[in-house]
Each structure stands twice: as C-alpha cells, then as structure tokens.
Design a protein around this motif. Structure first.
Motif, mmCIF file in Angstrom:
data_model
loop_
_atom_site.group_PDB
_atom_site.id
_atom_site.type_symbol
_atom_site.label_atom_id
_atom_site.label_comp_id
_atom_site.label_asym_id
_atom_site.label_seq_id
_atom_site.Cartn_x
_atom_site.Cartn_y
_atom_site.Cartn_z
ATOM 1 N N VAL A 573 0.883 -1.167 0.000
ATOM 2 C CA VAL A 573 0.000 0.000 0.000
ATOM 3 C C VAL A 573 0.920 1.216 0.000
ATOM 4 N N LYS A 594 -1.209 -0.895 -4.353
ATOM 5 C CA LYS A 594 -2.378 -0.030 -4.399
ATOM 6 C C LYS A 594 -2.049 1.284 -3.696
ATOM 7 N N ILE A 596 -4.061 4.495 -1.638
ATOM 8 C CA ILE A 596 -5.312 4.935 -1.030
ATOM 9 C C ILE A 596 -5.314 6.457 -0.928
ATOM 10 N N SER A 668 -9.353 3.259 -3.220
ATOM 11 C CA SER A 668 -8.116 2.616 -3.667
ATOM 12 C C SER A 668 -7.919 2.678 -5.179
#
Length: 721
Positions: A573, A594, A596, A668
C-alpha cells in the motif's frame, strides 16, 4: 480473496529480468509523483464527495504542484544548467525528465482548470459563488469599489518600469498585474507593475447571505483607474512567479542556524522556475516579464482560468457543514481513561498504539505534559521535525525545563519549508533552558521519538513514544499515523543509544530490538526479506505486507523483485511515489501495489513478514517505522524501525490497520504493470477503511468497558459479520 496467502510460481524465463530496459523495469520518480497528484485531483471530480471537499482536493493538488515545481523541477533544471547527467532510476537524463515532466505538468494544469470549471456552477447552485466583478449587480460592484479604495489601495504600490525605475523584485509565489498606460497623444507608453501584497486577502467576500468571493487580482484590474487617474489603460496582464526553493546544505557550514537564516532569504530570491500568465496578457507586458525574469520558454504556462488555485482553500472555510464531510471527533484511548488519565500507568500495564486521527493526538501531548509536571520524571529527550505554529509539544518541553527536568530537544533545521519555524522554536527552547541539538549536517533527523526517564519504587524506568508521523497537532487530524507507547526496557535502551548517536556521534552498537538508518536499517530489512525468500524456496508459507508513502530506492526495489521471483507474495500500500513496477512477467508477478487517496492522508509506515505462516498471523514479524523506502530515508536520514511484539498491539497493526488498508475498495487505486493506476470499482458492498476506523475502537486503546463490544474482525475475505 483467498484467506490464505498463496505464492505464485516464478516465471520460467530466467533471462526476462535482465533483458528489460530500465524504463520498463522502473517508473521515474517525478512521473510517479505526477501520477499521485492526478489521483489527488481525481478526488475533486469524485461526485460522492461534498462540494467543498472536492474544492479542497483541487486546492491540495494545486499546492502540491507548486511545491513540486519549486523543488523537483528546480532541481532538475539546476542539474541541466550545471551539465550534470546523472540518470534517474528509469535511465532518463535530467533534460529528458524535464521534457517528459513539462508535458504532464501542462496537462495537469489544464485538468485543474477543467475541475474548477465543473465545480463553480455546482457551488453557485449552493450559494457559493466565485465571481468576476462584472458578473455582479451594480450594488455589489459599488461595494467592491469602495472596499478597494478603503482596504486594498492603501496596501498596494504601483511601480513604474523604465530606465530610472528598475524592474522590481517579485517574491516566490508572488502575483501581480502589469499595466500598459498612455497619457496624452504624444507621450510614450508607460509600463506599471502592481504586486499583490502578501497581507491582502486572496479572495474578497461580498457581504450578504450568499457567499460571493471575488479574486483580489480582479479588483486590481477592474478598478485600476483609481491608481492611474488621467491615464488610458491600453492593456494589462496577470502573472504569478514560482522560484527555486530548495536549500542545499554545505557540509562545511560552521553555524547551522546562521546558515539557514541566510539560506531562507536566498530562497525568497531564488531563480525563477515557472511564470504563469493569463491568456489575455498584454503582449508588451508578457515580453517584459519573459525578459526580466529570465524564464526559459519551456517554463511558461498560459491559462484562461484562475492563477494560484492553491488559494481556493480559503473558500473551503466557508461555514457550510452540509457541503463538507460529516464532523468527526477522535476518540481518546479508553485504556488511559481507565487509569484516570495516567499515561505512565497505562503504558506500564502494557504497550499501546494510538491510531491518528481516529484516536486523539491529545494523548501524545498529555504524555509530555504529564512528564513535564511529574516530580518523579528526571529527564526527557525529544526529536522535533515539524511541530506546527502553536505547538503544545514545545510548550510541554519548555514547562519541563522550567520545572527542573533535564530536557534535550533534537530540532531538525532541514525540514523543508519549516526551517524558519524550527529556528524560532529552537530559540524559544534554548531560552527556557532546554539543551537544543541540531543533529548531523549531512543527514536529517527524521525519527519521531520521545524518551522519558522516571524514578519509580523499583528504580528508573524509561517510557518511549515512537511515531510514524510528526509531533504536529494539526497534521495529526488529517494524516493517518501510528503512535506506539512502550515501557519495554530494551526499547528504552535502544532509544537512548539513538539519541547518543545524534547528540554525540556515538554510533550505536548491539542494538537489542530497533534498527536505525543510515547504519543498519537497510541490512535489517534485507535480512527479513531474505528469510521470506528462503521460506518460499523451501516450500514454506511466505509473504510480505508493506505500507509506505513512497518507494524509490533501486536496491530495495530489486530486493523485492528478487523475493517476487522466488515466489514470495508481496502486497504493498503505497500512497505516493512508486518507482517499483508491479505485475511484470518474470520480475514482479507476485507483487501487487495499491494507493489509497481519501478523506485522510495515509502516512503510517508498516512492514510485516509472514515468518513461516500465512499472513496475517500471530507469528508474523511486524514493524512500524518513520522511514519510507527512499534513498534519502535509508541512506541520508536518521530513522527508526521498531518491532511490535505485544500481542494486542501486534493484532491491531497487522490485523486491523494493515488488513483494512489491503481490503479497502472505496478509496483505492491499483497499479498496473505499465506504471498506470486505475481506480478500484466503487459501489454497493465496497469497503472503506477510513469509515471502519472511525466506527470501531482500536484494539490496544479500548478499555475493559468496551471488551464486550467486539470490533468487527477483518479477514482477507472482508469484514466478519
């Protein structure tokens, strides 16, 4: 998703990784940052958000782009001018990077203006109008004219530009209007410049129930006749200037405070990097600006929209709760309340991790305030990177010194754009008797650590706070960060060695638990990754979960590629810059990334290693850190990597914070193998990690009164019902 982390078999073509060109193996740092800022801007286009929050995201995107221009573009331009050919991670030279950046910056500027064009009529329907003077009725125009005469005109100073009046200095981020004037038929044209004073409001709010905002530059242009009576205005042009704002540190600087005071002054007069003009700028005025500001052709942006979009944040303060996110009040940790607010008692019972902004930053301040007033506390050591304008942390340290405690503050002068504020705080602390240390000349002290030594019945006990974010009460309401409190003696001894390293250059040896950069953190992370590689090759469960703001360090990326090729599944992340390419055949098949972007700014940094079991598990090795995976953090900053061993805290960081980030679908973006991001589909049945954290108490901070109310347990399939 499968509840067990399975590893995919590495690609058979062993030659594939070596055959890839750098641009296919890595993403350029600057281009990745621009991709991040496009994701921020996309939130201004998110129809699920309240209108003023969408406007806020637009202003944040514009502010981000200003800083990028002043620091990153300026740095590359400087390299080109000095003939430096150091290549980026993707093999591009500084000149090639600038060419690629310019194209994307212009596209981003256009998209920002398009976003404002969409938001303006929507805001107008809700009674918030961003207007030009001529859009208003006669009564409103008359009020603005009188306001200009009484409140603006006394602040501004028209400056003629001719051989006897040299071109005036335009400060960094300065905005102004150039006028071309005529008086009489035979007189030559006169050029006048009016700079918008920093103390003037960026937008003027017209009185009335409807919130009507008029940009100040519009008033200057519209009512210029009051400044130039008897002149005919032939043309005008609005402009804005951005300057090189990076500060290079000279290793031989003998007095860092004096050096930075001088450097801050130089920053305000730095080389012009970008000149913004409106589309209707007078040709003569434009030519004069180009010549006098010595701006390269490639660094001029012309727009038909508004200049200085970052200032839209002012309008976001309009008291319209119906157009903003629902108010959220952070919880105070129930476990500390159960000890009647005694932070030391609660920490002594067991370790606690506080998850900001969902849990209040007040507990960090209270920890230091209690230390300042507790007669049993004998000493406090504190790192300070960014503390804010009115810092309760600084006040607590001053109070402690005045109460006779031995207080040491490591103040980092090299915190970009906070240098001046930190010099001020250092002076205030020294005046109160705090021992102020500025750390290393060549390295920034970026670690976030408080160390309190307290005299107790069984001897001296050390209490520590390790943070992933700054000691900044305002940022703590916006940034998601972790504050880890512990009375673990080994962590206390390690933290003391870290402070000795900074204050006395005594390189730490035989650290018991933590790792410190730049003297051992990289090696520690490599060891942990190598263990996962060995487990994967032996057919054992393996996996790595990583949460960072940025990853750009080539050796670290290559190490993760090596792990992927061995079959280790890696979930990342990464909010911002990501030079790693995910999903490349034969290189990063087993890596997913990903980003966010949501109501709060993801900022906490966490590493988790499977350690022979499927993630998440109680046996996993979990660490929190102040460092991103960037060369500057690993090689040129003092950072800490702290293991989490307490069962409850371990479960919170791994099974609550990390897992919720991995499961999030509502905020996301997923990284493709070509380096592009696409938004994960939103809709019914999705999961929003920020909503989850706002709705549920943390595991280590909740008290006995909440034990009966179970927090929804997360699994890789989603939240348990």
């Amino acid at each position: 998703m499968n509840t067990e982390a399975t590893s995919r078999v590495p690609a058979n073509d062993a030659d594939t990784p070596a055959q890839l060109a750098p641009e296919d193996r890595y993403t350029n740092r600057e281009l990745s940052w621009l991709s991040f800022n496009r994701r921020v801007l996309a939130e201004s286009e998110n129809e699920r958000y309240p209108l003023l929050e969408r406007l806020r995201f637009l202003s944040i995107s514009a502010s981000n782009l200003d800083e990028f221009t002043m620091v990153r573009i300026a740095g590359l331009e400087g390299q080109v001018q000095r003939g430096i050919e150091t290549q980026g991670i993707d093999g591009k030279s500084p000149r090639q990077q600038l060419e690629a950046i310019r194209e994307q910056v212009l596209a981003l500027e256009d998209r920002q203006q398009e976003s404002l064009d969409v938001l303006r009529p929507l805001l107008s329907q809700e009674g918030i109008v961003i207007a030009a003077v001529d859009d208003l009725d006669k009564r409103q125009q008359h009020w603005l004219e009188r306001y200009f005469e009484s409140d603006i005109l006394p602040l501004i100073t028209p400056q003629a530009i001719d051989p006897s009046h040299p071109f005036p200095f335009v400060a960094n981020m300065g905005m102004g209007v150039i006028f071309r004037l005529k008086r009489g038929r035979r007189q030559t044209d006169l050029i006048e410049m009016v700079l918008i004073p920093p103390g003037a409001p960026r937008f003027v709010r017209v009185p009335g129930a409807k919130a009507i905002y008029v940009p100040i530059e519009g008033l200057v242009s519209r009512f210029a006749g009051q400044m130039f009576p008897g002149f005919r205005i032939l043309g005008d042009g609005l402009f804005r200037v951005l300057r090189d704002s990076d500060i290079e540190i000279e290793e031989e600087a003998e007095d860092l405070v004096r050096y930075f005071r001088t450097a801050i002054q130089r920053r305000r007069r730095g080389r012009t990097v970008l000149l913004e003009l409106d589309d209707d700028c007078d040709e003569v005025a434009e030519a004069l600006l180009r010549d006098q500001l010595e701006v390269e052709e490639t660094m001029i942006v012309k727009t038909g929209g508004m200049l200085g979009l970052a200032d839209l944040s002012v309008i976001c303060r309009e008291p319209r709760p119906d157009l903003k996110f629902q108010p959220f009040s952070p919880r105070y940790p129930e476990r500390i309340l159960e000890h009647d607010g005694d932070c030391f008692g609660a920490i002594r019972e067991k370790d606690i991790v506080i998850h900001h902004p969902f849990e209040s930053f007040d507990v960090v301040v209270d920890f230091l305030r209690q230390a300042a007033r507790d007669p049993s506390v004998v000493s406090i050591k504190q790192t300070l990177y960014r503390a804010g304008d009115q810092s309760p942390v600084i006040a607590a340290l001053i109070d402690a010194a005045l109460n006779g405690k031995a207080v040491t503050a490591v103040v980092e002068l090299k915190a970009r754009f906070d240098e001046e504020r930190n010099i001020h705080w250092a002076s205030e602390l020294e005046r109160a008797g705090v021992q102020v240390i500025y750390g290393f000349t060549e390295w920034k002290t970026h670690a976030k650590v408080s160390l309190v030594v307290r005299r107790e019945e069984d001897g001296y006990r050390t209490y520590c706070h390790f943070g992933t974010g700054n000691y900044h009460p305002v940022n703590a309401k916006i940034y998601t960060d972790l504050s880890f409190f512990t009375a673990d003696p080994a962590l206390g001894r390690d933290a003391a060695k870290m402070f000795n390293f900074i204050t006395g250059y005594i390189e730490p040896d035989h650290l018991e638990k933590i790792a410190i950069s730049p003297v051992g953190m990289r090696e520690k992370l490599y060891q942990l990754i190598d263990k996962e590689i060995a487990n994967a090759k032996a057919g054992k469960p393996s996996g790595i979960w990583i949460k960072l703001n940025s990853i750009t360090n080539k050796p670290m990326i290559d190490k993760l590629y090596e792990a992927s090729q061995a079959g280790v599944e890696i979930r990342m992340v990464v909010r911002g810059i990501c030079s790693l390419r995910a999903g490349i055949s034969g290189v990063s098949d087993n890596i997913s990334v990903k980003s966010i972007i949501g109501r709060f700014l993801e900022h906490s940094r966490v590493w988790a290693f499977a350690n022979g079991r499927n993630l998440p598990s109680r046996q996993a090795k979990v660490f929190v850190t102040s460092a991103d995976a960037m060369s500057r953090n690993i090689d040129r900053r003092v950072e800490v990597l702290v293991p989490i061993t307490n069962k409850t805290v371990h479960d919170q960081v791994l099974g609550q914070v990390m897992l919720a980030n991995i499961l999030d679908t509502e905020q996301s973006w997923e990284l493709d193998s070509d380096g592009e991001y696409h938004r994960i589909r939103q809709g019914e049945g999705g999961f929003n990690c920020h909503d989850y954290f706002m709705s549920n108490p943390s595991l280590s901070g909740r008290g006995a009164a909440l034990e009966a109310h179970e927090v929804p347990r997360l699994t890789l399939r989603g939240a348990a019902k």
